[in-house]
Design a protein around this motif. Structure first.
Motif, PDB file in Angstrom:
ATOM      1  N   ASP A  88      11.474   7.135   1.184  1.00  0.00           N
ATOM      2  CA  ASP A  88      11.173   5.968   0.364  1.00  0.00           C
ATOM      3  C   ASP A  88       9.805   5.388   0.665  1.00  0.00           C
ATOM      4  O   ASP A  88       9.272   4.581  -0.096  1.00  0.00           O
ATOM      5  CB  ASP A  88      12.233   4.885   0.565  1.00  0.00           C
ATOM      6  CG  ASP A  88      12.394   4.487   2.034  1.00  0.00           C
ATOM      7  OD1 ASP A  88      12.073   5.307   2.921  1.00  0.00           O
ATOM      8  OD2 ASP A  88      12.863   3.368   2.302  1.00  0.00           O
ATOM      9  N   TRP A  89       9.234   5.775   1.791  1.00  0.00           N
ATOM     10  CA  TRP A  89       7.957   5.216   2.224  1.00  0.00           C
ATOM     11  C   TRP A  89       7.322   6.220   3.157  1.00  0.00           C
ATOM     12  O   TRP A  89       7.892   7.285   3.427  1.00  0.00           O
ATOM     13  CB  TRP A  89       8.187   3.875   2.926  1.00  0.00           C
ATOM     14  CG  TRP A  89       6.995   2.957   2.933  1.00  0.00           C
ATOM     15  CD1 TRP A  89       6.274   2.574   4.028  1.00  0.00           C
ATOM     16  CD2 TRP A  89       6.383   2.300   1.816  1.00  0.00           C
ATOM     17  NE1 TRP A  89       5.255   1.706   3.652  1.00  0.00           N
ATOM     18  CE2 TRP A  89       5.308   1.524   2.297  1.00  0.00           C
ATOM     19  CE3 TRP A  89       6.659   2.289   0.450  1.00  0.00           C
ATOM     20  CZ2 TRP A  89       4.490   0.759   1.473  1.00  0.00           C
ATOM     21  CZ3 TRP A  89       5.850   1.519  -0.381  1.00  0.00           C
ATOM     22  CH2 TRP A  89       4.785   0.774   0.124  1.00  0.00           C
ATOM     23  N   PRO A 124       6.195  10.010  -0.061  1.00  0.00           N
ATOM     24  CA  PRO A 124       5.490   9.536  -1.258  1.00  0.00           C
ATOM     25  C   PRO A 124       3.983   9.662  -1.144  1.00  0.00           C
ATOM     26  O   PRO A 124       3.273   9.557  -2.141  1.00  0.00           O
ATOM     27  CB  PRO A 124       5.933   8.080  -1.381  1.00  0.00           C
ATOM     28  CG  PRO A 124       6.403   7.693  -0.016  1.00  0.00           C
ATOM     29  CD  PRO A 124       6.974   8.941   0.581  1.00  0.00           C
ATOM     30  N   GLU A 125       3.487   9.908   0.058  1.00  0.00           N
ATOM     31  CA  GLU A 125       2.052  10.129   0.241  1.00  0.00           C
ATOM     32  C   GLU A 125       1.581  11.376  -0.501  1.00  0.00           C
ATOM     33  O   GLU A 125       0.401  11.497  -0.839  1.00  0.00           O
ATOM     34  CB  GLU A 125       1.725  10.286   1.725  1.00  0.00           C
ATOM     35  CG  GLU A 125       1.866   9.025   2.546  1.00  0.00           C
ATOM     36  CD  GLU A 125       1.698   9.289   4.029  1.00  0.00           C
ATOM     37  OE1 GLU A 125       0.742   8.750   4.624  1.00  0.00           O
ATOM     38  OE2 GLU A 125       2.517  10.049   4.594  1.00  0.00           O
ATOM     39  N   ASN A 158       1.179   9.861  -4.040  1.00  0.00           N
ATOM     40  CA  ASN A 158       0.936   8.423  -4.161  1.00  0.00           C
ATOM     41  C   ASN A 158       1.981   7.750  -5.061  1.00  0.00           C
ATOM     42  O   ASN A 158       1.670   6.902  -5.882  1.00  0.00           O
ATOM     43  CB  ASN A 158      -0.475   8.142  -4.689  1.00  0.00           C
ATOM     44  CG  ASN A 158      -0.898   6.700  -4.426  1.00  0.00           C
ATOM     45  OD1 ASN A 158      -0.473   6.094  -3.456  1.00  0.00           O
ATOM     46  ND2 ASN A 158      -1.722   6.155  -5.309  1.00  0.00           N
ATOM     47  N   TYR A 159       3.218   8.145  -4.854  1.00  0.00           N
ATOM     48  CA  TYR A 159       4.361   7.527  -5.535  1.00  0.00           C
ATOM     49  C   TYR A 159       4.364   7.771  -7.052  1.00  0.00           C
ATOM     50  O   TYR A 159       4.898   6.955  -7.816  1.00  0.00           O
ATOM     51  CB  TYR A 159       4.423   6.033  -5.256  1.00  0.00           C
ATOM     52  CG  TYR A 159       5.669   5.604  -4.504  1.00  0.00           C
ATOM     53  CD1 TYR A 159       6.916   5.679  -5.107  1.00  0.00           C
ATOM     54  CD2 TYR A 159       5.616   5.121  -3.206  1.00  0.00           C
ATOM     55  CE1 TYR A 159       8.059   5.284  -4.435  1.00  0.00           C
ATOM     56  CE2 TYR A 159       6.754   4.727  -2.517  1.00  0.00           C
ATOM     57  CZ  TYR A 159       7.976   4.802  -3.144  1.00  0.00           C
ATOM     58  OH  TYR A 159       9.102   4.419  -2.476  1.00  0.00           O
ATOM     59  N   GLN A 160       3.804   8.866  -7.501  1.00  0.00           N
ATOM     60  CA  GLN A 160       3.884   9.181  -8.935  1.00  0.00           C
ATOM     61  C   GLN A 160       5.338   9.378  -9.349  1.00  0.00           C
ATOM     62  O   GLN A 160       5.732   9.039 -10.465  1.00  0.00           O
ATOM     63  CB  GLN A 160       3.045  10.423  -9.246  1.00  0.00           C
ATOM     64  CG  GLN A 160       1.548  10.223  -9.083  1.00  0.00           C
ATOM     65  CD  GLN A 160       1.008   9.115  -9.957  1.00  0.00           C
ATOM     66  OE1 GLN A 160       1.187   9.125 -11.179  1.00  0.00           O
ATOM     67  NE2 GLN A 160       0.341   8.139  -9.344  1.00  0.00           N
ATOM     68  N   THR A 203       9.164   8.388  -7.984  1.00  0.00           N
ATOM     69  CA  THR A 203       9.948   7.654  -6.998  1.00  0.00           C
ATOM     70  C   THR A 203      10.980   8.601  -6.385  1.00  0.00           C
ATOM     71  O   THR A 203      11.326   9.633  -6.970  1.00  0.00           O
ATOM     72  CB  THR A 203      10.672   6.471  -7.635  1.00  0.00           C
ATOM     73  OG1 THR A 203      11.663   6.971  -8.551  1.00  0.00           O
ATOM     74  CG2 THR A 203       9.703   5.548  -8.362  1.00  0.00           C
ATOM     75  N   TYR A 250       6.381  -4.136  -6.626  1.00  0.00           N
ATOM     76  CA  TYR A 250       6.567  -2.683  -6.650  1.00  0.00           C
ATOM     77  C   TYR A 250       6.950  -2.201  -8.041  1.00  0.00           C
ATOM     78  O   TYR A 250       7.142  -1.010  -8.264  1.00  0.00           O
ATOM     79  CB  TYR A 250       7.666  -2.278  -5.660  1.00  0.00           C
ATOM     80  CG  TYR A 250       7.337  -2.615  -4.227  1.00  0.00           C
ATOM     81  CD1 TYR A 250       6.701  -1.702  -3.394  1.00  0.00           C
ATOM     82  CD2 TYR A 250       7.651  -3.869  -3.706  1.00  0.00           C
ATOM     83  CE1 TYR A 250       6.393  -2.014  -2.083  1.00  0.00           C
ATOM     84  CE2 TYR A 250       7.345  -4.199  -2.392  1.00  0.00           C
ATOM     85  CZ  TYR A 250       6.720  -3.272  -1.589  1.00  0.00           C
ATOM     86  OH  TYR A 250       6.408  -3.599  -0.281  1.00  0.00           O
ATOM     87  N   SER A 287      -0.716   0.163  -6.927  1.00  0.00           N
ATOM     88  CA  SER A 287      -0.214   1.321  -6.195  1.00  0.00           C
ATOM     89  C   SER A 287       0.726   0.856  -5.099  1.00  0.00           C
ATOM     90  O   SER A 287       0.380   0.008  -4.282  1.00  0.00           O
ATOM     91  CB  SER A 287      -1.383   2.093  -5.574  1.00  0.00           C
ATOM     92  OG  SER A 287      -0.913   3.044  -4.646  1.00  0.00           O
ATOM     93  N   ARG A 288       1.950   1.402  -5.073  1.00  0.00           N
ATOM     94  CA  ARG A 288       2.952   0.929  -4.121  1.00  0.00           C
ATOM     95  C   ARG A 288       2.478   1.022  -2.681  1.00  0.00           C
ATOM     96  O   ARG A 288       2.739   0.137  -1.870  1.00  0.00           O
ATOM     97  CB  ARG A 288       4.246   1.732  -4.284  1.00  0.00           C
ATOM     98  CG  ARG A 288       4.958   1.470  -5.597  1.00  0.00           C
ATOM     99  CD  ARG A 288       6.321   2.098  -5.609  1.00  0.00           C
ATOM    100  NE  ARG A 288       6.992   1.876  -6.889  1.00  0.00           N
ATOM    101  CZ  ARG A 288       8.303   1.847  -7.053  1.00  0.00           C
ATOM    102  NH1 ARG A 288       9.085   2.026  -6.023  1.00  0.00           N
ATOM    103  NH2 ARG A 288       8.831   1.654  -8.238  1.00  0.00           N
ATOM    104  N   LEU A 289       1.831   2.108  -2.337  1.00  0.00           N
ATOM    105  CA  LEU A 289       1.415   2.292  -0.959  1.00  0.00           C
ATOM    106  C   LEU A 289       0.277   1.357  -0.561  1.00  0.00           C
ATOM    107  O   LEU A 289      -0.066   1.269   0.615  1.00  0.00           O
ATOM    108  CB  LEU A 289       1.016   3.754  -0.723  1.00  0.00           C
ATOM    109  CG  LEU A 289       2.155   4.769  -0.881  1.00  0.00           C
ATOM    110  CD1 LEU A 289       1.653   6.175  -0.640  1.00  0.00           C
ATOM    111  CD2 LEU A 289       3.316   4.454   0.066  1.00  0.00           C
TER     112      LEU A 289
END
Length: 312
Positions: free
Chosen positions: A9-10, A40-41, A44-46, A48, A116, A144-146
């Motif tokens: 998730d992160w 997600p790296e 870049n969370y494209q 989920t 988010y 961007s979430r990150l």
């Protein structure tokens, strides 16, 4: 060897400690399981974690209760179910910098919230503000979430939602004072988070492997809860992510996290219908979740794959 793919998730952090502990100690391999972690790296969370799961790109995804509810009540429902709760209590909070002068949720009226862009998220924040006597008129900004945590630290947003055992402890180590507002303190019966999710159609096909995976994972999280400092030291030496090189930070993060890992019976992963029911009822009462048919919380989660192995 059977491969188990897990969408994190992160970025790798202590909430994933049980997975990393079992992996680096070789317990999964001993059981004939090869583990592939998808961070997600990578994009870049494209996508989920829950989206990856709905598309059957992974076996498990780490996500909050909202993801399960959302996917099961959408116009095109996806058969996603929670098979374990990684933590037994909510350790998240809405936070702002202490030097912002914001000392309570009501003061977020007119402020910028780094969102988010998750389903229900902004309405949950709005409810917190309203429950504290505000109007709920804040300004959500999705980026961007990150990059959300950095946005708050740089003063580009007034508030955001974080996990206190990770970002909260990181803030302490960086000398950043935070004011934190927890859901339970403002009348919001927030659900389990984070959860380990699986696709219902995959469970019968790989049930033996999934049970084995969860048995080993429960053993690892139980060990992490009992010995957080030893776990932190072990992971700091073996997890290749830069964050884990900060040994003092990882130690303090594990100390903060440990009390939330197991339930009162000393078991990992188990979920209670009443916790799901309270959150679902809260969402439905506010017309945030309006299902095409009545929601029954036991369709959204199962403890059956945990068997007798969620504790010592």
């Amino acid at each position: 060897m059977e491969t188990i793919r897990i969408a994190l998730d992160w970025t790798p952090n202590t909430i994933h400690a049980g997975f990393f502990l079992a992996w680096h100690k070789g317990w999964y391999r001993e059981a004939g399981l090869e583990i592939a972690f998808i961070s997600p790296e990578t994009d870049n969370y494209q996508l989920t974690p829950a989206r990856r799961l709905s598309q059957r790109k992974v076996d498990f995804a780490i996500a909050p209760s909202e993801s399960v509810i959302s996917y099961n009540t959408s116009r095109r429902p996806a058969a996603i179910t929670a098979v374990a709760s990684i933590l037994q209590r909510d350790t998240s909070a809405i936070v702002c910098l202490s030097n912002s002068g914001i000392t309570r949720p009501a003061m977020l009226d007119g402020k910028t919230y780094a969102s988010y862009n998750a389903r229900y998220e902004d309405e949950i924040v709005r409810a917190m503000i309203l429950n504290d006597g505000g109007t709920g008129a804040f300004n959500p900004v999705a980026i961007s979430r990150l990059g959300i945590w950095d946005m708050l630290k740089k003063g580009e947003a007034d508030a955001t939602w974080v996990f206190m055992p990770w970002e909260g402890v990181e803030a302490q180590h960086n000398g950043i004072a935070l004011n934190a507002f927890r859901m339970e303190d403002f009348g919001i019966p927030y659900g389990y988070t984070p959860l380990l999710l699986a696709h219902l159609s995959a469970i019968p096909l790989r049930e033996a492997a999934y049970r084995s995976f969860l048995r080993i994972t429960a053993r690892a999280y139980t060990e992490a809860a009992a010995a957080p400092e030893e776990t932190a030291a072990f992971l700091s030496e073996r997890v290749g992510h830069p964050d884990f090189a900060r040994k003092d930070f990882i130690r303090d993060s594990m100390r903060e996290l440990a009390p939330a890992i197991l339930n009162e019976q000393g078991r990992w992963g188990e979920m209670q219908p009443k916790v799901w029911g309270r959150f679902i009822d809260w969402l439905v009462e506010r017309k945030l979740a309006v299902p095409r048919q009545p929601i029954e919380s036991w369709h959204l989660f199962t403890n059956k794959l945990l068997g007798e192995h969620s504790g010592n």
